[in-house]
Design an enzyme around this catalytic site. Structure first.
Site, PDB file in Angstrom:
ATOM      1  N   ASN A   3       0.838  -1.209   0.000  1.00 18.19           N
ATOM      2  CA  ASN A   3       0.000   0.000   0.000  1.00 18.19           C
ATOM      3  C   ASN A   3       0.874   1.262   0.000  1.00 18.19           C
ATOM      4  O   ASN A   3       0.357   2.368   0.089  1.00 18.19           O
ATOM      5  CB  ASN A   3      -0.964   0.016   1.189  1.00 18.19           C
ATOM      6  CG  ASN A   3      -0.249   0.262   2.502  1.00 18.19           C
ATOM      7  OD1 ASN A   3       0.972   0.150   2.580  1.00 18.19           O
ATOM      8  ND2 ASN A   3      -0.995   0.594   3.536  1.00 18.19           N
ATOM      9  N   THR A   6       5.064   2.770   3.695  1.00 17.15           N
ATOM     10  CA  THR A   6       6.502   3.024   3.875  1.00 17.15           C
ATOM     11  C   THR A   6       7.305   2.592   2.660  1.00 17.15           C
ATOM     12  O   THR A   6       8.460   2.975   2.529  1.00 17.15           O
ATOM     13  CB  THR A   6       7.065   2.281   5.109  1.00 17.15           C
ATOM     14  OG1 THR A   6       6.830   0.878   4.936  1.00 17.15           O
ATOM     15  CG2 THR A   6       6.415   2.763   6.390  1.00 17.15           C
ATOM     16  N   THR A  61      -3.189  -3.502  10.807  1.00 19.97           N
ATOM     17  CA  THR A  61      -2.360  -4.119   9.763  1.00 19.97           C
ATOM     18  C   THR A  61      -1.886  -5.498  10.198  1.00 19.97           C
ATOM     19  O   THR A  61      -1.965  -6.467   9.436  1.00 19.97           O
ATOM     20  CB  THR A  61      -1.160  -3.210   9.432  1.00 19.97           C
ATOM     21  OG1 THR A  61      -1.666  -1.939   9.026  1.00 19.97           O
ATOM     22  CG2 THR A  61      -0.306  -3.809   8.325  1.00 19.97           C
ATOM     23  N   ASN A  68      -6.906 -11.749   7.205  1.00 19.05           N
ATOM     24  CA  ASN A  68      -7.201 -11.783   5.763  1.00 19.05           C
ATOM     25  C   ASN A  68      -6.286 -12.747   5.011  1.00 19.05           C
ATOM     26  O   ASN A  68      -6.736 -13.509   4.151  1.00 19.05           O
ATOM     27  CB  ASN A  68      -7.075 -10.376   5.164  1.00 19.05           C
ATOM     28  CG  ASN A  68      -8.227  -9.484   5.598  1.00 19.05           C
ATOM     29  OD1 ASN A  68      -9.323  -9.965   5.872  1.00 19.05           O
ATOM     30  ND2 ASN A  68      -7.989  -8.181   5.666  1.00 19.05           N
ATOM     31  N   TYR A 114       2.706  -2.202  17.968  1.00 18.39           N
ATOM     32  CA  TYR A 114       3.510  -3.093  17.127  1.00 18.39           C
ATOM     33  C   TYR A 114       3.714  -4.449  17.812  1.00 18.39           C
ATOM     34  O   TYR A 114       3.417  -5.497  17.232  1.00 18.39           O
ATOM     35  CB  TYR A 114       4.855  -2.432  16.847  1.00 18.39           C
ATOM     36  CG  TYR A 114       5.739  -3.180  15.879  1.00 18.39           C
ATOM     37  CD1 TYR A 114       5.412  -3.246  14.530  1.00 18.39           C
ATOM     38  CD2 TYR A 114       6.909  -3.801  16.305  1.00 18.39           C
ATOM     39  CE1 TYR A 114       6.239  -3.925  13.626  1.00 18.39           C
ATOM     40  CE2 TYR A 114       7.728  -4.474  15.412  1.00 18.39           C
ATOM     41  CZ  TYR A 114       7.392  -4.531  14.076  1.00 18.39           C
ATOM     42  OH  TYR A 114       8.203  -5.203  13.193  1.00 18.39           O
TER      43      TYR A 114
END
Ligand code: UDP
Length: 284
Positions: A3, A6, A61, A68, A114
């Site tokens: 995406n 980064t 994410t 997913n 994270y």
């Protein structure tokens, strides 16, 4: 699939002419359907500066991305590898860190988006494996650096190199006695692909990192010596929950991944990375 939060297209532009290379712009927090044999799930910003920029998105994410991709792997019977992290050990009280160590993570601190996201992803991987027989692999990646990092990545190796090349002050957080063990990117790739290719019984988690440990002061001095920079060292406050030490125990990787061990040591890896950033900065 990327995406570009980064990542950068310029890093892969040399692959674009290859008819066997396909690139998809997509965010892993949304489902995606495709026919593949293997999935490497590396999605999630890894630099503290980037993953703390939007911590809720960071958790999504890792967690929704894992759900997913595991759902996809289950449907199409693909093998799936999770890029986990040494951050699952938090600020470790056992040194070096073996895979059997459960870690010392602050669940509500600024790094938890994270750390806990990645820990939850490990749990999801194991549960899809136990409950749905998904063919999984988990590697725990320790600090990795190399060419094609973003100059504003924010992690220590690229920060110090860019500062040294521009003769700007080297920013050490805290007193610089905290340690990390730095792995050159090629060694990670070798370990990661060996893990994907190893027999299905070995699912990990397995540490992939270079056990040579350095303080941030030692790292700064090494970079100053290679670049011949006139930068001075300045100190900034140590960020909250910054781990004091980190070193992988890689005995399991050696045993299970055909004697894998890092081949590129710090000075050689730094030289290659410095050369990359030198060219990049000059081209700008
Ligand atoms: N650090 C530093 N100066 C910088 C960036 C980072 O001294 O400009 C320190 C940071 O506080 C940490 C270590 O370097 O102790 C590694 O930080 P990094 O962000 O690269 O990765 P981490 O292992 O903390 O996720």
């Amino acid at each position: 699939m990327d995406n570009y939060f980064t990542g950068s297209k310029s890093n892969i532009v040399h692959l674009m002419d290859n008819p066997y290379f396909e690139l998809v712009r997509h965010d892993v927090t949304h489902p995606y359907f495709v026919e593949v044999d293997e999935i490497y799930n590396l999605a999630c910003p890894a630099s503290p500066v980037h993953y703390q920029y939007n911590p809720i998105k960071t958790i999504k994410t890792s967690v929704m991305g894992a759900i997913n991709m595991l759902g996809l792997a289950k449907r199409i019977k693909a093998k799936i590898l999770q890029a986990s992290t040494s951050e699952v050990y938090g600020d470790p009280l056992i040194h070096p860190q073996p895979e059997s160590y459960w870690g010392n993570v602050n669940p509500i601190g600024i790094r938890s988006c994270y750390d806990e996201g990645k820990r939850c992803a490990e749990s999801l991987f194991l549960n899809y494996h136990r409950q749905n027989d998904v063919n999984i692999k988990i590697i725990r990646i320790f600090n990795t650096y190399g060419p094609r990092m973003h100059p504003n990545d924010g992690r220590v190796v690229s920060n110090f190199i860019v500062q040294a090349l521009q003769n700007q002050p080297i920013t050490i957080f805290g007193d610089g006695t905290q340690t990390r063990s730095f792995q050159y990117v090629d060694d990670l790739l070798e370990g990661m692909t060996r893990m994907m290719d190893t027999n299905d019984e070995f699912i990990g988690p397995v540490n992939i990192g270079n056990p040579n440990e350095f303080s941030m002061l030692e790292l700064a001095n090494e970079i100053l010596s290679i670049t011949g920079s006139s930068s001075n060292i300045i100190h900034h406050p140590l960020p909250e929950d910054d781990p004091t030490q980190r070193q992988p125990d890689i005995n399991l990787a050696k045993e299970k991944l055909n004697n894998w061990e890092p081949e590129v040591q710090l000075r050689q890896g730094l030289e290659k990375t410095i050369q990359y950033f030198d060219q990049l900065l000059k081209s700008r």
